[in-house]
Design an enzyme around this catalytic site. Structure first.
Site, short mmCIF file in Angstrom:
data_model
loop_
_atom_site.label_atom_id
_atom_site.label_comp_id
_atom_site.label_asym_id
_atom_site.label_seq_id
_atom_site.Cartn_x
_atom_site.Cartn_y
_atom_site.Cartn_z
CE LYS A 22 -1.85 1.34 4.14
NZ LYS A 22 -1.59 2.77 4.61
CG ASN A 23 2.21 2.64 3.47
OD1 ASN A 23 1.12 2.89 3.58
ND2 ASN A 23 2.49 2.49 4.79
NE ARG A 93 -1.47 12.38 8.11
CZ ARG A 93 -1.32 13.52 8.57
NH1 ARG A 93 -2.03 14.24 8.97
NH2 ARG A 93 0.19 13.93 8.37
CB CYS A 117 -5.51 10.32 11.67
SG CYS A 117 -4.18 9.81 11.82
NE ARG A 122 0.05 9.93 10.29
CZ ARG A 122 -0.30 8.88 9.53
NH1 ARG A 122 -1.68 8.57 9.51
NH2 ARG A 122 0.26 8.53 8.58
N PRO A 123 1.78 16.07 12.03
CG PRO A 123 3.47 17.24 12.98
CD PRO A 123 2.69 16.05 13.06
CG ASP A 305 2.65 0.95 9.54
OD1 ASP A 305 2.29 1.75 10.35
OD2 ASP A 305 2.96 1.07 8.46
CB VAL A 327 6.80 5.86 15.04
CG1 VAL A 327 6.41 6.69 13.47
CG2 VAL A 327 7.95 5.12 14.78
NE ARG A 397 -7.71 4.64 4.99
CZ ARG A 397 -7.31 5.76 5.61
NH1 ARG A 397 -7.79 6.48 6.45
NH2 ARG A 397 -6.31 6.53 4.98
N1 EPU Z 1 6.01 13.70 11.44
C1 EPU Z 1 6.14 14.92 11.97
N2 EPU Z 1 6.28 16.07 10.76
C2 EPU Z 1 6.17 15.76 9.45
C3 EPU Z 1 6.10 14.31 9.07
C4 EPU Z 1 6.16 13.42 10.24
O1 EPU Z 1 6.10 15.66 13.08
O2 EPU Z 1 6.27 16.47 8.73
C5 EPU Z 1 5.99 12.78 12.57
C6 EPU Z 1 4.79 12.03 12.49
O3 EPU Z 1 3.56 12.88 13.30
C7 EPU Z 1 4.94 10.65 13.16
C8 EPU Z 1 6.23 10.46 12.66
O4 EPU Z 1 6.85 11.87 12.44
O5 EPU Z 1 4.74 10.89 14.53
C9 EPU Z 1 6.42 9.66 11.64
O6 EPU Z 1 5.54 9.85 10.50
P1 EPU Z 1 6.26 9.58 8.79
O7 EPU Z 1 6.05 10.74 8.03
O8 EPU Z 1 7.24 8.60 8.91
O9 EPU Z 1 4.64 8.69 8.63
P2 EPU Z 1 3.85 8.88 7.34
O10 EPU Z 1 4.75 9.15 6.11
O11 EPU Z 1 2.69 9.98 7.46
C10 EPU Z 1 3.88 6.52 6.61
C11 EPU Z 1 2.90 5.40 6.29
C12 EPU Z 1 2.39 5.03 7.91
C13 EPU Z 1 3.43 4.58 8.72
C14 EPU Z 1 4.53 5.63 8.70
C15 EPU Z 1 5.56 5.23 9.55
C16 EPU Z 1 2.23 5.69 4.30
C17 EPU Z 1 0.73 6.22 3.53
N3 EPU Z 1 1.93 5.74 5.56
O12 EPU Z 1 3.38 7.54 7.05
O13 EPU Z 1 1.37 3.81 7.54
O14 EPU Z 1 3.11 4.28 10.17
O15 EPU Z 1 4.97 6.07 7.52
O16 EPU Z 1 6.36 3.95 8.87
O17 EPU Z 1 3.05 5.62 3.63
C18 EPU Z 1 -0.19 2.29 8.01
O18 EPU Z 1 -0.14 1.67 6.85
O19 EPU Z 1 -0.80 1.69 8.88
C19 EPU Z 1 0.53 3.70 8.22
C20 EPU Z 1 -0.10 4.64 9.21
#
Ligand code: EPU
Length: 417
Positions: A22-23, A93, A117, A122-123, A305, A327, A397
């Site tokens: 998915k990701n 997102r 969420c 998740r900023p 995850d 995380v 999803r």
């Molecule tokens: N974060 C910030 N600022 C940012 C971006 C992230 O503070 O600008 C924080 C987030 O709030 C979180 C941490 O950094 O606490 C990690 O977030 P990350 O950006 O790595 O997550 P993401 O890219 O939003 C993806 C996956 C998630 C998975 C995470 C961590 C996708 C679509 N989503 O999210 O997948 O948990 O990486 O590996 O790729 C899931 O599949 O269930 C899922 C939530």
């Protein structure tokens, strides 16, 4: 209301096919916006989030559709609109990641500010800071980011945290920038590597994906091409838990063990037999799992995850386990539901202390997010009696045909209305 009904207690056996990630697919589909041409993607999972990403691409005037069971063709030759609708970004997102490619290719994008969420705030500050360093002018008004840049310019970016999404977003945007971009302390997830391989196959010049420093040398344009998405390591990990918690014996065809080292390590520590070859992974359990401690962190540490499905497994372990979630700040909301099924889990700040119990008992439960739903299904498979789970849309999803696949392994599970 749609529900998943499970009668627990069946030992899972057999082989299950692991779908595409998915990701990785979501990031790659957003990346296809960089291309003035046609991109064919194989091994794309038919799940809710992928349909949402297609809807978003269609909203931008881009043609994106399944042409057979797992292949999608995206043709972004004619992007008509440079604004992502709130209705879609609100639901997913990952939609935010269309901003970088639109900006890199057309010099303009408008994308709503994504909200928090069920797993945390998740900023998007790393995304915004990085795009600004690449020369974009960004401001928000009425809940929408407007980004403008005549041409993005290579730069150095240091991320405070190894964010998967921000790494993918900035790496994609930098492909068409003038000059060299170096992203330090970036994510090393297999999904980042898959995106880099996809972009490189179209003419991008990305080095270092899979390490914590990525170098992108900007190119003038990307051309169309073809790519096969990697298998979903989180789906494979969920099936591994389902196999282990039912003391089953299952083969996950397609699972890539190199992507799953920390997960395999914890399964083995818990006493579960794991074996693998280049095309599949097998788990076998004959006994109650042993308690293990888990700390989540960006790859190659244990993935956040899978902490929720693992909590289900450890809730019936022999001994006390501690899961530390590093995380997300609030990814323990499913714990109350597991406790209603008889688990003994106490959450304090970022730690869940799980005292293993002999057995869980089925009851009505509600999934609050995708992986919470997966954890509840795993628990239900091992629980005595019947569990009915609402919140099926969360599962759908991110898991392709979960009910059908579990039935194929012998589970007494059905989806009902
Ligand atoms: N974060 C910030 N600022 C940012 C971006 C992230 O503070 O600008 C924080 C987030 O709030 C979180 C941490 O950094 O606490 C990690 O977030 P990350 O950006 O790595 O997550 P993401 O890219 O939003 C993806 C996956 C998630 C998975 C995470 C961590 C996708 C679509 N989503 O999210 O997948 O948990 O990486 O590996 O790729 C899931 O599949 O269930 C899922 C939530």
């Amino acid at each position: 209301m749609d529900k998943i009904r499970v009668r627990g207690g069946t030992r899972l056996t057999g082989t299950v096919e692991i779908s595409g990630s998915k990701n990785a697919a979501l990031a790659i589909m957003a990346g296809a916006l960089l291309v003035d041409g046609k991109v064919t993607l194989h091994n794309v999972p038919r799940i809710g989030d992928i349909h949402t990403m297609m809807e978003l691409l269609n909203d931008l005037g881009v043609s994106a559709q399944f042409v057979d069971r797992t292949s999608v063709i995206i043709d972004a030759s004619n992007v008509l609109y440079l604004e992502a609708p709130y209705e879609v970004v609100r639901r997913m997102r990952a939609s935010f990641n269309v901003m970088g490619p639109l900006l890199a290719r057309f010099g303009f994008a408008r994308v709503p500010v994504p909200g928090g969420c069920d797993i945390g705030a998740r900023p998007v500050n790393f995304h915004i800071d990085g795009l600004r360093r690449l020369g974009a002018n960004l401001h928000t008004e009425h809940g929408v980011y407007t980004a403008e840049a005549r041409k993005l310019t290579g730069t150095s970016i240091y991320m405070d945290f190894q964010s998967a999404g921000a790494t993918q977003h900035l790496m994609t945007a930098a492909c068409l920038a003038n000059g060299v971009t170096v992203i330090e302390n970036c994510a090393a997830e297999p999904e980042v590597v898959d995106l880099a391989e996809f972009l490189n196959s179209l003419g991008a010049h990305i080095e270092g994906a899979g390490t914590t420093t990525i170098k992108v040398t900007g190119v003038e344009r990307l051309t169309g091409g073809e790519h096969t998405i990697i298998p979903d390591r989180q789906e494979a990990g969920t099936f591994a838990v389902a196999g282990a918690i039912t003391r089953g014996d299952i083969v996950m065809r397609g699972a890539v063990v190199e992507h799953m080292r920390p997960v395999v390590n914890k399964l083995e520590e818990a006493g579960i037999e794991v074996s693998a070859d280049s095309r599949s992974m097998k788990v076998r359990a004959t006994d109650r799992p042993r308690a293990v401690d888990i700390k989540t962190n960006p790859h190659p540490a244990f993935p956040t995850d899978l902490q929720q499905p693992f909590a289900a497994l450890l809730s019936v372990a022999d001994g006390t386990s501690v899961i530390t979630e590093n995380v997300y700040e609030s990814r323990f909301r499913y714990v109350n539901e597991l406790n209603r099924m008889g688990a003994n889990i106490r959450v304090s700040a970022r730690n869940a202390v799980i005292t293993g119990v002999d057995r869980l008992t089925g009851c009505p439960v509600a999934a609050t997010d995708l992986r919470a739903g997966a954890a509840l299904i795993c628990a239900a498979l091992a629980a005595e009696g019947e569990t009915e789970m609402v919140g099926v849309e969360h599962i759908e999803r991110g898991y392709e045909d979960l009910v059908r696949k579990l039935r194929g392994l012998g589970a007494a599970i059905e989806r009902c209305e």
